[in-house]
Each structure stands twice: as structure tokens, then as C-alpha cells.
Design an enzyme around this catalytic site. Structure first.
Site, PDB file in Angstrom:
ATOM      1  N   ARG A  35      -8.240 -12.609  -1.403  1.00 18.58           N
ATOM      2  CA  ARG A  35      -8.652 -11.398  -0.808  1.00 18.58           C
ATOM      3  C   ARG A  35     -10.147 -11.392  -1.337  1.00 18.58           C
ATOM      4  O   ARG A  35     -10.608 -11.217  -2.438  1.00 18.58           O
ATOM      5  CB  ARG A  35      -8.114  -9.955  -1.078  1.00 18.58           C
ATOM      6  CG  ARG A  35      -8.642  -9.053  -0.663  1.00 18.58           C
ATOM      7  CD  ARG A  35      -8.230  -7.836  -1.222  1.00 18.58           C
ATOM      8  NE  ARG A  35      -8.569  -6.477  -0.947  1.00 18.58           N
ATOM      9  CZ  ARG A  35      -9.096  -5.647  -1.673  1.00 18.58           C
ATOM     10  NH1 ARG A  35      -9.045  -5.883  -3.231  1.00 18.58           N
ATOM     11  NH2 ARG A  35      -9.733  -4.419  -1.346  1.00 18.58           N
ATOM     12  N   ARG A  76     -18.470   9.309   1.001  1.00 17.31           N
ATOM     13  CA  ARG A  76     -18.977   9.405  -0.330  1.00 17.31           C
ATOM     14  C   ARG A  76     -20.070  10.571  -0.265  1.00 17.31           C
ATOM     15  O   ARG A  76     -20.649  10.669   0.277  1.00 17.31           O
ATOM     16  CB  ARG A  76     -19.707   8.018  -0.847  1.00 17.31           C
ATOM     17  CG  ARG A  76     -18.387   6.702  -1.003  1.00 17.31           C
ATOM     18  CD  ARG A  76     -19.273   5.589  -1.445  1.00 17.31           C
ATOM     19  NE  ARG A  76     -18.221   4.368  -1.333  1.00 17.31           N
ATOM     20  CZ  ARG A  76     -17.506   4.102  -2.247  1.00 17.31           C
ATOM     21  NH1 ARG A  76     -17.415   4.807  -3.237  1.00 17.31           N
ATOM     22  NH2 ARG A  76     -16.530   3.015  -2.060  1.00 17.31           N
ATOM     23  N   LYS A 217      -5.271  -1.612   7.308  1.00 18.28           N
ATOM     24  CA  LYS A 217      -4.557  -1.049   5.889  1.00 18.28           C
ATOM     25  C   LYS A 217      -4.205   0.516   6.287  1.00 18.28           C
ATOM     26  O   LYS A 217      -5.000   1.161   6.955  1.00 18.28           O
ATOM     27  CB  LYS A 217      -5.904  -1.004   5.336  1.00 18.28           C
ATOM     28  CG  LYS A 217      -6.196  -2.616   4.847  1.00 18.28           C
ATOM     29  CD  LYS A 217      -7.493  -2.191   4.215  1.00 18.28           C
ATOM     30  CE  LYS A 217      -7.639  -1.769   2.449  1.00 18.28           C
ATOM     31  NZ  LYS A 217      -8.966  -2.034   1.841  1.00 18.28           N
ATOM     32  N   THR A 275      -2.334  -1.936  -4.548  1.00 18.29           N
ATOM     33  CA  THR A 275      -2.985  -0.923  -5.295  1.00 18.29           C
ATOM     34  C   THR A 275      -2.237  -0.735  -6.695  1.00 18.29           C
ATOM     35  O   THR A 275      -1.079  -0.225  -6.441  1.00 18.29           O
ATOM     36  CB  THR A 275      -3.061   0.422  -4.657  1.00 18.29           C
ATOM     37  OG1 THR A 275      -3.425   0.160  -3.283  1.00 18.29           O
ATOM     38  CG2 THR A 275      -3.928   1.189  -5.217  1.00 18.29           C
TER      39      THR A 275
END
Length: 470
Positions: A35, A76, A217, A275
Site C-alpha cells: 500500500r 482538518r 474505504k 487499522t
């Protein structure tokens, strides 16, 4: 070179693993797909890693998958005065659309879609939910909020809005530039971050076409509401438990993981669980028992692949983390309850002739204790249909397509071999026997089960089974 397990390993490349000798060590330890995380690093750095993986592929003579993971529209906060603020529970803070070097009265949040979407009483989660604030006064260019859970926040920390559908494209300008770069390199998979709805996948498909597989995802609760359509439009799915676990209750994540794996098996789409799987191995040479159990649970659930993130990208023990994951998978798959547990979670059958033939292939291999299943597959679909049954026998996937051979490095149970296309039934059977022996899956007098689509050169047309002795 073959793996003695069915589930696959995806490892993230980073500073700890980008050197060619480290990539080789990771592959030998068990990595099937690498990845490239485009949230970090420069394009030229990723190009060097891509070239090193392709050189490694040539050296070892095995197809290796490369997954490009796009950053996506991550929300963010901006930069803060002094780089950090300490928020106390009960105090009032203010977020602003414009400005820089913010303080508690003006924390920069340069995302107009949030100001359009928030309502009084809604919570904003900062830094993976470590800090929580509740909106009290939304305005056009500012948001006043009360701190519910205090703590430190620093520059560029992520913000989540649970349960809110934001008016965002799945691809930012940076993503589009990175995507064009990755497609030119020749990546095998493209992971779309923060998919919210089916149209996000359609938008990406319009750019990607068939140049790479699309992996959606699942990290937003909005995606769960339309998950069947998202899976149908995608080529693979990642259960991205990091952001998903921020936006839905922690206790709901394990059940959602099982639901997603089952739905992907039903749709014949590879599913990756990701994760913090061996997170303590970022700094320690061994995982916790709970982490080992987490990896094992994903394998018992029937996941196609499990993924390492920081463990292999920035950790102190990247090779050891891969080796540990490999050992856990092999231990689970060798356990006496594994096949019965996986079979119990098997989804219903799709009532189509190709699926029926693939199911019969797997059942026949089980009944005669076949040494291997040989699947001729141009697009990978035939192999995927057989893999859905999670048979005990390995699937030797023979394909004339380089891209297919690399993408199959993500599919449960598949050992892909690049070979010339066949033109006759006799050639099909003789080549199947040859590769089954040559790749170490069968010996003389062993039984193998061969499946293919006839007439040849027709993708997805699985309609033939042949039982034969090597």
C-alpha cells in the site's frame, strides 16, 4: 514460491520499509500487496517505491499487487498560535472559516461545507474523538461551540461530524493529481477515502475506468446506509476501522465488520480489514494478545486480507509485524474449527449459472479432497466466484492478463500465475496439470478440479468443470 495460507497480507510502505532490501524482506515475510499511502510522501518518493516493487516482482517471479491509497477529503483544523491549544470541558470556543494562526476565539476550519451542514446540538470530534465540542451557535462563517470533552489539540488535526452527509467530492484536487500520477505508474488498486454514497464511486470510475481496481474505504456511517450499492459499484472494499470507529460507537464496529465481510462475500468482492491490527508492534517486537485475537477474528470472519499501517510504514519492527500476521493467519486456518466457522457465515448463493458452476467446483474439490482447484480466469471473476466458498483447496488462478494476476494477490486463496491463453480443451487440461505440479500444489496421481469458461477468451463465462488426475 507459494504461501501456505489463504488470506492475504497488505502492508503500508513508509520510511521504515521503502528501501529495496526492506521491501524484499517484507515480501519474503509474507506481504502480498503493498500500500502506497498518498496522504504522506512526495510523488517522486512513491514512484521510486513502485519501481522497486516491480523490480522485486521480476526478481521473485511472482505477481505483487500495488494499492494506491488516496488522501480523500479529510476535514482538518488549520494552524494554531503556538501550534497547540488546551481545551477545557465547559469552556466556549469558536471556529472560523477564514484566518490563520488561530486561538480559542478563532480556530481555523477552512471547510465551508461544514458551516453549511452543522446545526445546534451537533458534536464535532477532533483528533479521532479525543476532544469533543457541541455546536451552540452556527453562523455563515463561524461556529460557536461548548467543549464537552477537553484535551490538547494541535495543528492540522482531523475533524469528524458523525451522522452528517457533507457536500464533498470524494476526490480533491490533490487526489486528482495523485490519481493521474498513480494510473500512469500502473498501480493495480486505487483506494477511495471517505466514500459516502454510490455516486462517489461512479465519479471515480469515470476517471479510472478499468485501468485499476477501485477499493472503497468504508469509514463513514453514511456509506453504511447505501452499502449494497457501494459494494456493487466497487471492485473491492476496505473496512477502515479508524475513522469508522470515531463516527459510530466503538461497540458497534465489530458487528459492522462482520456485516461488511459477509456482504462482500455475497457480492464476490475482495474485502480488506484494516487499522491498528498489530498497533503495539510500532514500538514493540510482539503484539498484545488482544491484537493477535483481532487479526484472528478477521480471518475467522472470512476476510480476504488484513492490513498493516503504521506497523510497517513507520514502526521499529516492520518485518516482524508481517511475520507475526502471517503466523496468526496460518494458525487460524489450521485450527480444527476454522472451516466450520467460515462455512457458518457463508452468504446465500446468487442464482446464476456461473455462480452455480463455481460453487459446484468448490464442493467437488472438497468431496474428492482435491490437491488444488485450477481456475482459468481472464478478469479474475471465475477465481473470485470459487473463492467465495472458501474451499480447503488452494485456487491456482491461471490468467493471460498481467493486471489480473496482480489484482488477484488480494483475493482469498488465490495463487495467480501469468500464462498464455488456451485455445482448446486439451490444452486447458494439460496446462492445468503442468502448473499445478510446477507451482507445488500437486504431485503425480493427485486429483485436481479445473474450471473455466467455454468458449475460451470470454470473460466471466464460468460454465465448465473437469475432474482429473495429474
Amino acid at each position: 514460491m507459494r504461501r501456505h495460507r489463504h488470506a492475504k497480507i497488505v502492508a503500508t510502505v513508509g520510511p521504515a520499509s521503502s528501501a529495496p532490501d526492506q521491501l524484499r524482506a517484507l515480501f519474503l515475510a509474507g506481504v502480498d500487496t503493498f500500500r502506497l499511502n498518498f496522504s504522506h510522501g512526495l510523488q517522486e518518493d512513491h514512484a521510486k517505491v513502485h519501481a522497486a516493487i516491480r523490480a522485486l516482482e521480476k526478481e521473485v517471479g511472482r505477481p505483487i499487487g500495488i494499492l494506491q491509497d488516496l488522501q480523500g477529503p479529510k476535514i482538518r483544523i488549520g494552524t494554531l498560535r503556538g501550534g497547540r491549544l488546551d481545551l477545557q470541558a465547559g469552556e466556549t470556543v469558536r471556529f472560523v472559516l477564514e484566518g490563520a494562526e488561530g486561538d480559542k476565539r478563532a480556530i481555523p476550519l477552512h471547510h465551508p461545507e461544514i458551516f453549511d451542514a452543522v446545526v445546534p446540538g451537533q458534536e464535532l470530534l477532533i483528533d479521532d474523538g479525543r476532544v469533543r465540542v457541541r455546536v451552540t451557535g452556527p453562523e455563515r462563517t463561524s461556529i460557536t461551540a461548548e467543549v464537552v470533552t477537553g484535551g490538547p489539540i494541535s495543528n492540522r488535526k482531523g475533524v469528524n461530524l458523525p451522522g452528517t452527509l457533507l457536500d464533498l467530492s470524494p476526490l480533491t484536487e490533490k487526489d486528482r493529481a495523485d490519481l493521474a500520477f498513480g494510473l500512469d505508474l500502473g498501480v493495480d488498486w486505487v483506494a477511495l477515502s471517505f466514500v459516502q454514497k454510490p455516486s462517489d464511486v461512479i465519479e471515480a470510475r469515470g476517471i479510472i475506468g478499468d485501468r485499476a481496481g477501485i477499493m472503497s474505504k468504508i469509514e463513514k456511517p453514511q456509506a453504511l446506509e447505501r452499502i449494497d450499492d457501494i459494494i456493487r459499484l466497487s471492485d473491492a472494499v476496505m473496512v477502515a476501522r479508524g475513522d469508522l470507529g470515531v463516527e459510530i460507537p466503538h461497540e458497534d464496529v465489530p458487528a459492522r465488520q462482520k456485516e461488511l465481510i459477509r456482504a462482500c462475500r455475497l457480492a464476490v468482492k475482495p474485502v480488506v480489514v484494516a487499522t491498528q491490527m498489530l498497533d503495539s508492534m510500532v514500538n514493540a517486537p510482539a503484539p498484545t494478545r488482544a491484537e493477535a485475537s483481532d487479526v484472528a477474528t478477521a480471518i475467522y470472519d472470512g476476510a480476504d486480507a488484513v492490513m498493516l499501517s503504521a506497523e510497517s510504514a513507520t514502526g521499529r519492527y516492520p518485518v516482524e509485524a508481517v511475520a507475526m500476521m502471517d503466523r496468526i493467519i496460518r494458525s487460524v486456518e489450521g485450527h480444527k474449527l476454522y472451516h466450520s466457522i467460515v462455512a457458518a457465515s457463508e452468504p446465500g448463493e446468487e442464482e446464476t449459472p456461473p455462480h452455480a458452476v463455481a460453487t459446484a467446483t468448490a464442493d467437488l474439490a472438497e468431496a474428492v479432497h482435491a490437491a488444488a482447484i485450477v481456475a482459468y480466469t481472464a478478469s479474475g471473476t471465475t477465481a473470485a466466484r470459487v473463492a467465495r466458498k472458501r474451499p480447503a483447496a488452494s485456487i491456482l488462478a491461471l490468467t493471460p492478463n498481467v493486471a489480473t494476476s496482480r489484482r488477484l494477490s488480494l483475493l482469498w486463496g488465490a495463487h495467480s500465475v501469468l500464462t498464455e491463453d488456451v485455445d482448446s480443451y486439451e490444452e486447458m487440461t494439460s496446462r492445468a496439470c503442468h502448473h499445478a505440479q510446477d507451482e507445488g500444489f500437486a504431485r503425480p496421481n493427485d486429483i485436481i478440479v479445473v474450471t473455466a469458461g467455454i468458449p475460451f477468451h470470454t470473460a466471466g463465462n464460468t460454465n465448465n468443470i473437469r475432474l482429473m488426475q495429474v
